[in-house]
Design a protein around this motif. Structure first.
Motif, PDB file in Angstrom:
ATOM      1  N   SER A  93       3.638  10.166  -7.410  1.00 54.33           N
ATOM      2  CA  SER A  93       4.875   9.935  -8.337  1.00 54.33           C
ATOM      3  C   SER A  93       4.028  10.390 -10.048  1.00 54.33           C
ATOM      4  O   SER A  93       4.593  11.787 -10.433  1.00 54.33           O
ATOM      5  CB  SER A  93       6.174   9.343  -8.651  1.00 54.33           C
ATOM      6  N   GLU A  94       3.029   9.710  -9.949  1.00 55.26           N
ATOM      7  CA  GLU A  94       2.466  10.158 -11.366  1.00 55.26           C
ATOM      8  C   GLU A  94       2.216  11.259 -11.309  1.00 55.26           C
ATOM      9  O   GLU A  94       1.889  11.780 -12.438  1.00 55.26           O
ATOM     10  CB  GLU A  94       1.413   9.191 -11.258  1.00 55.26           C
ATOM     11  N   ALA A  95       1.408  11.601 -10.330  1.00 51.10           N
ATOM     12  CA  ALA A  95       0.176  13.297 -10.541  1.00 51.10           C
ATOM     13  C   ALA A  95       1.348  14.466 -10.233  1.00 51.10           C
ATOM     14  O   ALA A  95       0.739  15.246 -11.290  1.00 51.10           O
ATOM     15  CB  ALA A  95       0.100  12.794  -8.747  1.00 51.10           C
ATOM     16  N   SER A  96       2.907  14.102  -9.587  1.00 52.91           N
ATOM     17  CA  SER A  96       3.211  14.870  -9.317  1.00 52.91           C
ATOM     18  C   SER A  96       4.126  15.666 -11.383  1.00 52.91           C
ATOM     19  O   SER A  96       4.122  16.378 -11.316  1.00 52.91           O
ATOM     20  CB  SER A  96       4.605  15.089  -8.794  1.00 52.91           C
ATOM     21  N   THR A 146       0.699  -0.817   0.038  1.00 49.19           N
ATOM     22  CA  THR A 146      -0.210  -0.125   0.078  1.00 49.19           C
ATOM     23  C   THR A 146       0.746   0.845   0.132  1.00 49.19           C
ATOM     24  O   THR A 146       0.757   2.595  -0.517  1.00 49.19           O
ATOM     25  CB  THR A 146      -1.336  -0.032   0.838  1.00 49.19           C
ATOM     26  N   GLU A 147       2.247   1.026   0.606  1.00 51.19           N
ATOM     27  CA  GLU A 147       2.957   2.539   1.066  1.00 51.19           C
ATOM     28  C   GLU A 147       3.336   2.797  -0.765  1.00 51.19           C
ATOM     29  O   GLU A 147       3.646   3.532  -1.283  1.00 51.19           O
ATOM     30  CB  GLU A 147       4.099   2.342   1.365  1.00 51.19           C
ATOM     31  N   ARG A 148       3.800   1.554  -1.777  1.00 50.14           N
ATOM     32  CA  ARG A 148       4.477   2.248  -2.912  1.00 50.14           C
ATOM     33  C   ARG A 148       3.354   1.872  -3.981  1.00 50.14           C
ATOM     34  O   ARG A 148       3.458   2.767  -5.121  1.00 50.14           O
ATOM     35  CB  ARG A 148       5.178   0.344  -3.297  1.00 50.14           C
ATOM     36  N   VAL A 149       2.012   2.131  -3.309  1.00 48.09           N
ATOM     37  CA  VAL A 149       1.417   1.717  -4.349  1.00 48.09           C
ATOM     38  C   VAL A 149       0.752   3.577  -4.313  1.00 48.09           C
ATOM     39  O   VAL A 149       0.596   4.308  -5.432  1.00 48.09           O
ATOM     40  CB  VAL A 149       0.042   1.426  -4.125  1.00 48.09           C
ATOM     41  N   ALA A 150       1.068   4.196  -2.840  1.00 46.00           N
ATOM     42  CA  ALA A 150       0.578   5.691  -2.247  1.00 46.00           C
ATOM     43  C   ALA A 150       1.928   6.575  -3.272  1.00 46.00           C
ATOM     44  O   ALA A 150       1.810   7.638  -3.531  1.00 46.00           O
ATOM     45  CB  ALA A 150       0.377   5.740  -0.968  1.00 46.00           C
ATOM     46  N   GLU A 151       3.182   5.896  -3.387  1.00 47.14           N
ATOM     47  CA  GLU A 151       4.114   6.589  -3.691  1.00 47.14           C
ATOM     48  C   GLU A 151       4.319   6.473  -5.005  1.00 47.14           C
ATOM     49  O   GLU A 151       4.408   8.152  -6.030  1.00 47.14           O
ATOM     50  CB  GLU A 151       5.620   5.208  -3.327  1.00 47.14           C
TER      51      GLU A 151
END
Length: 181
Positions: free
Chosen positions: A174-177, A165-170
């Motif tokens: 990063s895709e949003a930025s 879940t941490e990696r999905v959020a990460e």
């Protein structure tokens, strides 16, 4: 594998008031401080506190009397409780931790294997609720450092679901930025 020397993620303390905690006294030492008038005698107690269900803490305190040192060490242990991920009475993955000159290696074991550990590591793991584990204490055998290295090793444990879940959020952040740029 590189040894963990400090907690990599923020360690969330556990509220001890609603837990049924058990305390085990590991050692009481007589320590002296030499001052101008002679020697000042005090006692140092090392106490492990846990509920046998995934919560454990280590407390170290000094006082002029043995009962006071034990009481203070128990209070310190309750204040420093951590939550340990326990799966089928073992840990989720192998870990190596270093505190001072003491190094502790913890490996998960199959159900029914039992606990292979030194007295210091065994006390911490029993109060955490871990029954099947293989461990090795390397370097210094100082009880305080071995107990703290064991706690450090337990804080570095993470469940696979939590990491995912941490990696999905990460990746989504990063895709949003990247989309903004």
């Amino acid at each position: 594998m590189k040894a963990v020397t400090k907690a990599t993620t923020r360690v969330e303390r556990v509220e001890s008031s609603e837990l049924q905690l058990e305390e085990k006294l590991m050692t009481v030492d007589r320590v002296t401080k030499v001052v101008k008038g002679g020697r000042r005698l005090r006692f140092r107690a090392l106490m492990v506190v846990g509920d046998g269900n995934g919560h454990v803490g280590v407390g170290l305190a000094k006082a002029t009397g043995v009962p006071e040192a034990i009481r203070k060490a128990g209070a310190m242990g309750r204040k420093q409780l951590i939550e340990v991920p326990v799966i089928d009475e073992t840990i989720p993955h192998e870990t190596l931790a270093k505190y001072g000159a003491s190094i502790v290696l913890l490996k998960p074991a199959a159900q029914g294997r039992g606990m292979i550990a030194s007295n210091t590591i065994r006390t911490v793991l029993e109060l955490a609720g871990i029954r099947n584990i293989v461990s090795k204490s390397l370097g210094s055998q100082n009880r305080i450092n071995v107990a703290r290295a064991t706690i450090l090793a337990l804080t570095s444990l993470r469940l696979a679901e939590k990491v995912a879940t941490e990696r999905v959020a990460e990746t989504s952040s990063s895709e949003a930025s990247n989309a903004i740029e």
